[in-house]
Design an enzyme around this catalytic site. Structure first.
Site, PDB file in Angstrom:
ATOM      1  N   HIS A 454     -43.802  29.151  48.094  1.00  0.00           N
ATOM      2  CA  HIS A 454     -43.336  29.288  46.889  1.00  0.00           C
ATOM      3  C   HIS A 454     -43.698  30.491  46.055  1.00  0.00           C
ATOM      4  O   HIS A 454     -42.741  31.004  45.263  1.00  0.00           O
ATOM      5  CB  HIS A 454     -43.111  28.078  45.824  1.00  0.00           C
ATOM      6  CG  HIS A 454     -41.820  27.945  45.390  1.00  0.00           C
ATOM      7  ND1 HIS A 454     -40.904  29.124  44.625  1.00  0.00           N
ATOM      8  CD2 HIS A 454     -41.047  26.784  44.722  1.00  0.00           C
ATOM      9  CE1 HIS A 454     -39.919  28.766  44.069  1.00  0.00           C
ATOM     10  NE2 HIS A 454     -39.856  27.376  44.118  1.00  0.00           N
ATOM     11  N   TYR A 570     -35.019  19.860  33.986  1.00  0.00           N
ATOM     12  CA  TYR A 570     -35.143  21.110  34.532  1.00  0.00           C
ATOM     13  C   TYR A 570     -34.275  21.315  35.423  1.00  0.00           C
ATOM     14  O   TYR A 570     -34.092  20.837  36.548  1.00  0.00           O
ATOM     15  CB  TYR A 570     -36.592  21.391  35.078  1.00  0.00           C
ATOM     16  CG  TYR A 570     -37.275  22.503  35.447  1.00  0.00           C
ATOM     17  CD1 TYR A 570     -38.035  23.264  34.738  1.00  0.00           C
ATOM     18  CD2 TYR A 570     -36.442  23.091  36.879  1.00  0.00           C
ATOM     19  CE1 TYR A 570     -38.345  24.574  35.446  1.00  0.00           C
ATOM     20  CE2 TYR A 570     -36.754  24.446  37.292  1.00  0.00           C
ATOM     21  CZ  TYR A 570     -37.820  25.062  36.415  1.00  0.00           C
ATOM     22  OH  TYR A 570     -38.399  26.389  36.971  1.00  0.00           O
ATOM     23  N   THR A 583     -37.044  33.132  37.808  1.00  0.00           N
ATOM     24  CA  THR A 583     -36.294  32.042  37.262  1.00  0.00           C
ATOM     25  C   THR A 583     -36.522  31.811  35.916  1.00  0.00           C
ATOM     26  O   THR A 583     -37.629  32.480  35.079  1.00  0.00           O
ATOM     27  CB  THR A 583     -36.824  30.762  38.090  1.00  0.00           C
ATOM     28  OG1 THR A 583     -38.147  30.449  38.040  1.00  0.00           O
ATOM     29  CG2 THR A 583     -36.639  30.928  39.772  1.00  0.00           C
TER      30      THR A 583
END
Length: 758
Positions: A454, A570, A583
């Protein structure tokens, strides 16, 4: 040994008569072709750098300006208002005609470059406008239409992948007061009055010393690379194959087509031949993250990890039955076709050799804690054959696992998608290289998926590659009637190279310890993936609202029915409207959403009242999403404030409190049809299964969903067995709760304006 000799260009033998040389023409040919290919890539990158550097100008535009200027000068027309004459007087060492031509060339080049800079600045100003985000769907104002036309004109006719990078605006730094106010508003449904007032008091303390600073790479470093816990489950995520169809059930053939498709994408990426992703077909999104899709590996460190990114890699690292192989991707300077790749993968599948000592679970080092892996890498893999083999894995284009299991959606097996998800998320904890940018997993029955690291990029980037791969594999490359890749294999290719290791007993103990940590984490994951086919975005749109807002509000309702309370939620939103944007967080648990949820449990509330509350909640969610996308979110700003406060050595109870709050409901929507290489309505069997991730909090849920087509939503719900607070799937009736899975979603009524359904 034949293939070993082919790898050597020449050999020599020392004899009493002298030195005898033996040349290998094939090896020399391969070296020559490799050099030619390397120079072609360098020249292509140089050309692309020039084209990107002068965007939105073009070389043809420069040539046109030069031609007009020189032509005007030839006919005695001064278009420079005397500048060409002044330049000409500075070049008295040349003849009159040469000075005139050179002066016209210098002036025209300068004028063209000035025009490029002005046009680029105008494009940046145009892209800084985000009012279009806040307009109702289908009700575009005339001023916005004029703005869109101006953007198209300024963007040129054929922009390349990275053309817009220098024209994208920077992510703006919001006012601290605005960020704090939005934060207080987001936690208002979760706090009682006394705690709410305490939070405001801490904010006043914060205001007394604060000064702003924004640094773009902190998110990557502090959220990802400095984490010392396992990245498997906690950070990595996965993507799935087609939901309903499998193009071939031959494992090696599917791997051959998939790998070839991925390499075609890489070639287009290297040439910048991919069109930029555009919002509404007008506004470009930042392409920066795509640079590290390939040839990238996360390297463990004692304090923090780092990313190793290479400009090129010409081989794959492949894992099968506890063994590692190296597969070359090129032969005679050309990319291996799918049939040759299938042959190479079949050779690996047919290889009967057993794993070496410590090799079978070696990849568990990437699945466990980061510090033991960093220490083991430095101690046992920094020299000799271990270093050579590890370099082969870490410097590969990407990682491939030829899995021994069979997975995929089976309508006769309720838990088929659950097991498929868990396999892609963590596998056997030692059969994926979790540090690679992504690991392609090909199962024995031809199904496939991927596990992605990630830190280097976010899910839409892998999603872009994945859509290209699936469409190219199924619709362009295809398979023969017997399931094999098209073409005739080149049996003269040297077989894949088996990597060798010399792993001592002490290192085996470290591997076993990492495996135990990873296995305990994997066994604790409760996963439920399921299709929702009762309705999809087609029916949701009849509510005159966003499908994403609808699902987010439904998740609030499901969570409230599961736990009887609300939690901090979230939802990931992208900020790629700005340069190097990643993001931002949308806090979906709003006062408006909680009011609607409570109305669903209130028998005195009428359908019309619920409908009104639903529309208010959906509009609020959409507004927050737009704020996040346009740089006015609050969580990344608060995060940077926290980092700077630590640098300055200033304690802030407010920021400590904000950054320590757990996200017990973490959600994300998987993007769909970013490339649009085929019509999903014409091919519903090619709907994507999406992907998922692990729970962010030990006592919370991770929920990913993909809205695929008009009548399908696929959910991926994760939690932990060890938590008495969560249950991913409704079938465990002993808990006394529905969980956040199938039943928790299906009990969501659909408010519409239809009398029949309301």
């Amino acid at each position: 040994m034949a293939e070993a000799h082919q790898a050597v260009a020449f050999q020599f033998t020392v004899t009493p008569e002298g030195v005898a040389f033996q040349l290998s023409r094939e090896a020399l040919k391969q070296i020559y072709l490799s050099g030619v290919s390397s120079w072609k890539k360098r020249l292509a990158r140089l050309k692309n750098s020039i084209l990107t550097g002068v965007f939105p100008g073009t070389p043809s535009g420069w040539l046109a300006v030069v031609a007009v200027t020189v032509g005007a000068t030839y006919f005695g027309i001064d278009v420079s208002v005397g500048l060409i004459f002044r330049i000409q007087n500075c070049r008295r060492c040349l003849g009159v005609r040469s000075r005139s031509l050179l002066s016209a060339l210098i002036f025209s080049s300068g004028a063209w470059m000035l025009g490029v800079l002005l046009r680029r600045q105008a494009l940046r100003l145009l892209l800084s406008y985000h009012g279009w985000m806040f307009e109702p769907h289908g009700k575009t104002r005339p001023s916005t239409k004029i703005w869109a036309s101006m953007v198209r004109v300024m963007s040129g006719r054929h922009p390349m992948l990275y053309s817009f990078q220098t024209s994208l605006p920077k992510l703006p730094v919001p006012r601290v007061a605005d960020t704090i106010q939005r934060y207080l508003e987001s936690v208002r449904p979760l706090l009682d009055e006394e705690r709410f007032l305490d939070m405001e008091a801490l904010y006043l303390l914060l205001k007394s010393w604060w000064a702003t600073n924004y640094v773009s790479d902190w998110w990557e470093e502090y959220i990802y690379l400095r984490g010392r816990s396992p990245i498997m489950v906690n950070s990595n995520y996965y993507v799935m194959d087609f939901l309903y169809t499998t193009p071939t059930h031959l494992q090696a053939a599917r791997a051959g087509n998939a790998v070839h498709s991925i390499l075609l994408y890489r070639r287009r990426l290297d040439r910048e031949d991919l069109a930029p992703v555009m919002a509404l077909g007008v506004v470009p999104l930042c392409s920066y993250q795509m640079e590290r899709i390939f040839n990238t590996t996360r390297i463990p460190g004692k304090q923090a990890d780092r990313l190793l990114h290479l400009s090129d890699s010409r081989h794959l690292a492949v894992f099968h039955k506890g063994r590692f192989f190296k597969v070359w991707l090129y032969h005679a300077g050309k990319l291996l076709p799918p049939r040759d790749l299938e042959m190479q993968f079949q050779r690996i599948l047919d290889d009967p050799s057993p794993p070496e000592t410590g090799e079978e679970r070696l990849a568990a080092l990437t699945a466990g804690e980061r510090l033991p892996w960093a220490e083991a890498r430095e101690k046992y893999f920094s020299r000799g054959k271990n270093k050579a083999s590890l370099d082969c894995v870490e410097r590969a284009a990407f990682f491939v696992t030829l899995d021994e299991e069979e997975h995929g959606f089976d309508p006769d097996k309720e838990d088929s998608l659950d097991r498929y998800s868990k396999s892609l998320l963590h596998g056997q904890c030692c059969d994926r290289w979790f540090d690679k940018s992504f690991s392609l997993v090909v199962y024995r029955n031809g199904k496939l998926g991927a596990n992605a690291e990630h830190s280097w990029a976010d899910a839409p980037i892998i999603g872009h590659l994945w859509e290209f791969m699936l469409a190219t594999d199924h619709f362009q490359l295809g398979y023969c009637s017997d399931g094999h890749c098209h073409g005739v294999p080149n049996t003269a290719l040297p077989p894949p190279q088996r990597l060798t290791w010399d792993i001592p007993e002490e290192c085996c103990n470290v591997i076993d310890a990492s495996y135990a940590v990873a296995r305990a984490l994997a066994d604790d994951i409760d996963f439920h993936s399921f299709r929702f086919v009762e309705f999809g975005k087609g029916r949701i749109k009849k509510c005159r609202t966003s499908p994403d807002s609808f699902i987010q509000i439904a998740l609030q309702l499901a969570h409230f029915r599961d736990k009887g309370r609300f939690c901090l939620t979230y939802e990931a939103s992208m900020t790629r409207l700005f340069r190097e944007g990643r993001t931002e967080t949308v806090r979906s648990c709003t006062s408006e959403a909680t009011a609607f949820v409570r109305s669903m449990a209130d028998p005195s509330c009428s359908s019309s009242e619920r409908l009104e509350l639903f529309h208010v909640a959906a509009e609020k969610h959409q507004h927050l999403y737009r704020l996040a996308m346009t740089g006015s979110g609050l969580d990344r700003h608060l995060f940077c404030l926290y980092v700077v406060s630590r640098y300055l050595g200033v304690e802030s109870p407010f920021l400590d409190k904000v950054l320590s709050e757990p996200w017990r409901l973490s959600t994300s929507q998987t993007p769909q049809q970013q490339i649009k290489m085929f019509d999903l309505e014409a091919h519903p069997e090619c709907a994507s299964s999406g992907g998922g991730f692990g729970p962010v909090a030990d006592d919370g849920y991770g929920v990913s969903y993909i809205i695929a087509g008009e009548n399908l939503v696929t959910f991926h719900v994760s939690s932990k067995f060890s938590s008495p607070e969560t249950v991913s799937v409704h079938r465990r009736a002993a808990t006394g709760r529905t969980g956040l899975g199938t039943e928790g979603w299906r009990r969501k009524e659909v408010p519409t304006d239809s009398k029949e359904q309301s």
